[in-house]
Scaffold this motif. Structure first.
Motif, PDB file in Angstrom:
ATOM      1  N   ARG A  57     -42.021  79.214 -17.231  1.00 60.34           N
ATOM      2  CA  ARG A  57     -42.868  78.568 -16.276  1.00 60.34           C
ATOM      3  C   ARG A  57     -42.946  77.235 -17.768  1.00 60.34           C
ATOM      4  O   ARG A  57     -43.550  76.292 -17.779  1.00 60.34           O
ATOM      5  CB  ARG A  57     -44.317  78.882 -16.988  1.00 60.34           C
ATOM      6  N   MET A  58     -42.269  77.385 -18.734  1.00 64.83           N
ATOM      7  CA  MET A  58     -42.002  76.086 -19.637  1.00 64.83           C
ATOM      8  C   MET A  58     -43.334  75.583 -20.724  1.00 64.83           C
ATOM      9  O   MET A  58     -43.818  74.865 -20.846  1.00 64.83           O
ATOM     10  CB  MET A  58     -41.456  74.934 -19.728  1.00 64.83           C
ATOM     11  N   SER A  59     -44.084  77.189 -20.870  1.00 62.09           N
ATOM     12  CA  SER A  59     -45.774  77.055 -21.350  1.00 62.09           C
ATOM     13  C   SER A  59     -44.849  77.350 -22.878  1.00 62.09           C
ATOM     14  O   SER A  59     -44.320  77.870 -23.503  1.00 62.09           O
ATOM     15  CB  SER A  59     -46.435  78.034 -20.629  1.00 62.09           C
ATOM     16  N   GLU A  60     -46.187  76.035 -23.887  1.00 57.09           N
ATOM     17  CA  GLU A  60     -46.066  76.885 -25.607  1.00 57.09           C
ATOM     18  C   GLU A  60     -47.315  77.416 -26.188  1.00 57.09           C
ATOM     19  O   GLU A  60     -47.472  77.609 -26.931  1.00 57.09           O
ATOM     20  CB  GLU A  60     -45.769  75.526 -26.079  1.00 57.09           C
ATOM     21  N   GLU A  61     -47.879  78.687 -24.543  1.00 53.73           N
ATOM     22  CA  GLU A  61     -49.134  78.602 -24.651  1.00 53.73           C
ATOM     23  C   GLU A  61     -48.806  80.270 -25.838  1.00 53.73           C
ATOM     24  O   GLU A  61     -47.230  81.082 -25.668  1.00 53.73           O
ATOM     25  CB  GLU A  61     -49.761  79.863 -24.137  1.00 53.73           C
TER      26      GLU A  61
ATOM     27  N   LYS B 154     -35.357  75.035 -21.105  1.00 54.40           N
ATOM     28  CA  LYS B 154     -35.838  76.716 -20.190  1.00 54.40           C
ATOM     29  C   LYS B 154     -34.779  77.452 -20.662  1.00 54.40           C
ATOM     30  O   LYS B 154     -35.085  78.820 -20.586  1.00 54.40           O
ATOM     31  CB  LYS B 154     -36.019  76.285 -18.845  1.00 54.40           C
TER      32      LYS B 154
ATOM     33  N   ARG C  26     -40.700  76.984 -30.677  1.00 49.04           N
ATOM     34  CA  ARG C  26     -41.770  78.270 -30.126  1.00 49.04           C
ATOM     35  C   ARG C  26     -41.145  79.503 -30.038  1.00 49.04           C
ATOM     36  O   ARG C  26     -42.034  80.530 -30.607  1.00 49.04           O
ATOM     37  CB  ARG C  26     -42.709  77.988 -29.605  1.00 49.04           C
ATOM     38  N   HIS C  27     -40.706  79.360 -28.550  1.00 41.05           N
ATOM     39  CA  HIS C  27     -39.925  80.682 -28.047  1.00 41.05           C
ATOM     40  C   HIS C  27     -38.978  81.576 -29.044  1.00 41.05           C
ATOM     41  O   HIS C  27     -39.462  82.651 -29.457  1.00 41.05           O
ATOM     42  CB  HIS C  27     -40.045  80.889 -27.068  1.00 41.05           C
TER      43      HIS C  27
ATOM     44  N   LEU D 147     -40.579  73.460 -27.389  1.00 43.34           N
ATOM     45  CA  LEU D 147     -40.685  74.697 -26.535  1.00 43.34           C
ATOM     46  C   LEU D 147     -40.154  75.935 -27.491  1.00 43.34           C
ATOM     47  O   LEU D 147     -40.228  77.110 -27.198  1.00 43.34           O
ATOM     48  CB  LEU D 147     -40.774  74.358 -25.521  1.00 43.34           C
TER      49      LEU D 147
ATOM     50  N   ARG E  88     -43.459  83.208 -19.372  1.00 45.12           N
ATOM     51  CA  ARG E  88     -44.596  81.780 -20.059  1.00 45.12           C
ATOM     52  C   ARG E  88     -43.056  81.072 -20.947  1.00 45.12           C
ATOM     53  O   ARG E  88     -43.094  79.839 -20.270  1.00 45.12           O
ATOM     54  CB  ARG E  88     -44.792  82.482 -21.784  1.00 45.12           C
ATOM     55  N   ALA E  89     -41.847  81.533 -21.096  1.00 45.40           N
ATOM     56  CA  ALA E  89     -41.042  80.567 -21.268  1.00 45.40           C
ATOM     57  C   ALA E  89     -39.855  79.841 -19.723  1.00 45.40           C
ATOM     58  O   ALA E  89     -40.071  78.405 -19.703  1.00 45.40           O
ATOM     59  CB  ALA E  89     -39.627  80.983 -22.334  1.00 45.40           C
TER      60      ALA E  89
END
Length: 100
Positions: free
Chosen positions: A84-88, A6, A35-36, A32, A81-82
């Motif tokens: 929230r640890m989202s990979e969307e 995170k 992607r970010h 994760l 989004r990062a």
């Protein structure tokens, strides 16, 4: 996923320095953070182009300012989004991959 995932995902969106620190200190297998980092790299490159356009002046400055605002909005969305640890993927730039 690493316990620092995170942190590095969020840090990647905070200027070029944050991107480089995250890139160098991350776990290479962490999807994760990867992607970010990809999204942050695209945002940073677009922001750099926007800065150059702004410095040219005239109508180019308007385009540079619009790019700067778009980068700010995308960076904020990426940070949220990062956190929230989202990979969307982010809109418009999330589908592109510059490195693996």
């Amino acid at each position: 996923m690493n316990k620092n995932s995170k942190l590095f995902a969020v840090l990647s969106y905070i200027t070029w320095v944050g991107f480089v620190v995250s890139f160098l200190m991350r776990d290479k297998e962490d999807t994760l953070v990867r992607r970010h980092l990809n999204q942050a790299l695209i945002i940073n490159l677009i922001g750099t182009v926007g800065t150059f356009l702004t410095r040219l002046g005239g109508i180019m400055a308007l385009g540079g300012n619009i790019l700067g605002i778009a980068c700010l909005v995308l960076s904020i969305m990426g940070i949220v989004r990062a956190a929230r640890m989202s990979e969307e993927p982010l809109p418009y730039i999330g589908e592109y991959t510059l490195f693996n």
